[in-house]
Design a protein around this motif. Sequence first.
Motif: not given
Length: 258
Positions: A157-182
């Motif tokens: 559902d595209e609306q779900i994507y619009r409400e959640n366009p990204e996710f984060l991955i936390y590691t010991e050293d950093a936080v990585y931010r990813y934008n969903i593209f497909s």
Amino acid sequence: MEKMQKGKKDIKSTIVLVIALFVFIYALVRLCLIFWEYTKGQKSYDRLEEFTNTVEAEDSSDVVPEDFSVDFEALKKINPDIVGWIRFENMDISYPVVHGTDNEYYLTHTFDKQEIKCGSIFVEAENAADFSDDNTFIYGHNMKDKSMFAKLNQFKDEQIYRENPEFLIYTEDAVYRYNIFSCYVADVSWDSFTYQFGSEESYGEWLQNVKEKSNYDTGITPTQEQKTVTLMTCTPDGENYRFLVHGTLVEVIERKTE
């Protein structure tokens, strides 16, 4: 003669009732076992709050609206295979990520190595554990109670994507931010499942290919210089299909140290 026919009918009726009773008992036992497995998995993952902390940021203009931290030191004492934590800020997906020596063990073992069918969220064994590959695969089960990666299927559902366009991955050293593209349902025979590339050009072609497969246009087209992470889970669409969510790395936030 009539008594014999009646007797035969009674025997047949009794056999049918016995078979039906066995089928009912079998189904009941199966349901109880499934319920027990889900209960065990829930108890195991209920512990996760022990290892995270969320504090409202003082400045609402902060890039990260909440200060979410993970106690990796404590987690690694439980299981040194834990390499990160994946989190959707507005969605109930927040789990430790493990990296094993194969893709079998964590299908049926939790982050604390309990043998439970819900398994873990885990990185493809042949990928680097630090998310440094061009494309890193992360797997998770599609559980009926909507836990693990089950909610990824909502991205149909595209609306779900619009409400959640990204996710984060936390590691010991950093936080990585990813934008969903497909986001889309993929046949397991497609090249969407590639995680090793012979050249930058082949990686660039792959990016364009998976971008075009998306259910809808996200407006994001990664370049071959950007790393990606692909989230994968099963889908009701068929045994030979998986649901994929591709994210491209857009920001690396170094972890604060005391």
